[in-house]
Design a protein around this motif. Structure first.
Motif, short mmCIF file in Angstrom:
data_model
loop_
_atom_site.label_atom_id
_atom_site.label_comp_id
_atom_site.label_asym_id
_atom_site.label_seq_id
_atom_site.Cartn_x
_atom_site.Cartn_y
_atom_site.Cartn_z
N VAL A 168 0.81 -1.12 0.07
CA VAL A 168 -0.08 0.03 0.05
C VAL A 168 0.66 1.41 0.02
O VAL A 168 0.56 2.10 -0.79
CB VAL A 168 -0.82 -0.02 1.15
CG1 VAL A 168 -1.63 1.42 1.36
CG2 VAL A 168 -2.04 -1.09 1.21
N THR A 169 1.95 1.30 0.82
CA THR A 169 2.97 2.63 0.84
C THR A 169 3.58 2.64 -0.53
O THR A 169 3.69 3.92 -0.93
CB THR A 169 3.77 2.39 1.85
OG1 THR A 169 4.58 1.23 1.83
CG2 THR A 169 2.90 2.43 3.42
N ALA A 170 4.01 1.52 -1.06
CA ALA A 170 4.66 1.69 -2.33
C ALA A 170 3.58 2.23 -3.36
O ALA A 170 4.08 2.93 -4.23
CB ALA A 170 5.10 0.29 -2.96
N HIS A 171 2.47 1.84 -3.30
CA HIS A 171 1.47 2.36 -4.26
C HIS A 171 1.11 3.92 -4.18
O HIS A 171 0.95 4.68 -4.74
CB HIS A 171 0.34 1.50 -4.07
CG HIS A 171 -0.92 2.12 -5.21
ND1 HIS A 171 -0.95 1.77 -6.44
CD2 HIS A 171 -2.27 2.67 -4.90
CE1 HIS A 171 -1.95 2.47 -7.05
NE2 HIS A 171 -2.75 2.98 -6.09
N LEU A 172 1.01 4.31 -2.62
CA LEU A 172 0.75 5.59 -2.38
C LEU A 172 1.87 6.45 -2.81
O LEU A 172 1.80 7.69 -3.23
CB LEU A 172 0.55 5.70 -0.83
CG LEU A 172 -0.66 5.20 -0.20
CD1 LEU A 172 -0.73 5.34 1.13
CD2 LEU A 172 -1.79 5.90 -1.00
N ALA A 173 3.33 5.85 -2.72
CA ALA A 173 4.25 6.57 -3.30
C ALA A 173 4.30 6.92 -4.65
O ALA A 173 4.64 7.86 -5.29
CB ALA A 173 5.68 5.93 -2.74
N HIS A 174 4.01 5.94 -5.55
CA HIS A 174 3.65 5.96 -6.92
C HIS A 174 2.78 7.10 -7.20
O HIS A 174 3.02 7.95 -8.27
CB HIS A 174 3.27 4.79 -7.56
CG HIS A 174 3.43 4.74 -9.04
ND1 HIS A 174 2.72 3.81 -9.49
CD2 HIS A 174 4.02 5.48 -9.74
CE1 HIS A 174 3.06 3.97 -11.04
NE2 HIS A 174 3.68 4.99 -11.21
N LEU A 175 1.50 7.20 -6.62
CA LEU A 175 0.47 7.96 -6.76
C LEU A 175 0.92 9.50 -6.57
O LEU A 175 0.72 10.34 -7.37
CB LEU A 175 -0.79 7.76 -5.87
CG LEU A 175 -1.39 6.52 -6.24
CD1 LEU A 175 -2.71 6.37 -5.18
CD2 LEU A 175 -2.13 6.62 -7.80
#
Length: 289
Positions: A168-175
């Motif tokens: 989830v945190t990796a996806h939030l970083a990408h967003l």
């Protein structure tokens, strides 16, 4: 209308492929000697040397690619090549873990029941190991090696929650990167790296618990073999993924990447999500079922 031909950059000869091959050889040789208990202290030493060589190779090769990208040498065709290369690399990793899961399923569904007399193997069971109980996890081997199964509750469950959170945190970083919110990228990506390191620390603790308290070892029959091979190779992939994300975190702090051009970050994110999916499969088929 004429189609504009794009220039395709061909890099000069590089030492990094052979350095990487040497690092992988040292890792495999060191791990083999260490696991087999041969060559004394040389097993851990060779394994550590392989880890160091692989780390230097990754930093060196990444540095070359970054320099080439910033110099404007890459075209759209080169970007497609990178994407195809990463896609095929992850596919090869899927096949790699598929082989280990196949070995696990073969042992559980076929070999162990056969040894217990399933199918047309009743005579084999009676002649070889008449007292053998074909129950998985195989905590008592036909040869008399006894161990204790690793439960799913506790450290495995905590590590599962950690990896799910890190995805989830990796996806939030990408967003955040797509929105050009660089401080948020630093925060979310840094959190992902920390969670990856925490997973590895807890897995090391789990291994200590397995060896010291459960008698679960690599030589504890097929159950010990499949447990440590699957979780150990996954741990190696988590180590690589954490290192890749840490390099991306360093690059973000140096001002690299834009919302329109950030495939290095995206490729690392793909790899991390793949590692998380593999762990979910491991958690279900190795720990729970």
């Amino acid at each position: 209308m004429a189609v504009k031909t794009q220039r395709y950059y061909v890099p000069a000869q590089s030492p990094w492929p052979i350095v990487g091959a040497l690092g992988l050889f040292l890792l495999a040789a060191g791990a083999g000697m260490w696991a087999a208990g041969i060559a004394g202290v040389w097993g851990p030493v060779v394994f550590a040397a392989g880890t160091l060589v692989m780390t230097l190779m990754l930093f060196g090769w990444f540095s070359n690619v970054i320099s080439e990208s910033h110099a404007g040498l890459y075209s759209e065709q080169m970007d497609r090549s990178f994407r195809q290369g990463m896609t095929w690399f992850i596919f090869s990793e899927v096949m790699f873990f598929g082989a280990f899961f196949g070995a696990l399923f073969y042992a559980r569904v076929l070999s162990v029941p056969w040894l217990g007399g399933a199918g047309n193997n009743a005579m084999t069971h009676e002649v070889l190991w008449p007292a053998f109980d074909p129950v998985w996890p195989l905590v008592l081997t036909p040869g008399g090696i006894e161990t204790t199964a690793m439960g799913w509750f506790g450290l495995p469950l905590i590590n599962t929650l950690i990896l799910l959170t890190s995805s989830v945190t990796a996806h939030l970083a990408h967003l955040a990167l797509l929105r050009d919110q660089r401080p948020r990228v630093v925060q979310w990506l840094g959190a992902t790296v920390i969670l990856g390191a925490l997973f590895l620390a807890l897995q090391a603790w789990e291994y200590v618990h397995a060896y010291r308290d459960l008698g679960l070892r690599l030589d504890s029959g097929i159950y010990g073999n499949t447990f440590f091979l699957l979780t150990g190779f996954h741990g190696a992939h988590v180590t690589l993924g954490t290192l890749m994300l840490f390099i991306m975190w360093l690059r973000i702090n140096k001002g690299h990447f834009t919302p329109a051009s950030h495939f290095g970050f995206q490729a690392s994110s793909w790899y991390w999500h793949f590692v998380d999916v593999v762990w979910l499969c491991l958690f279900i088929f190795v720990y729970i079922l």
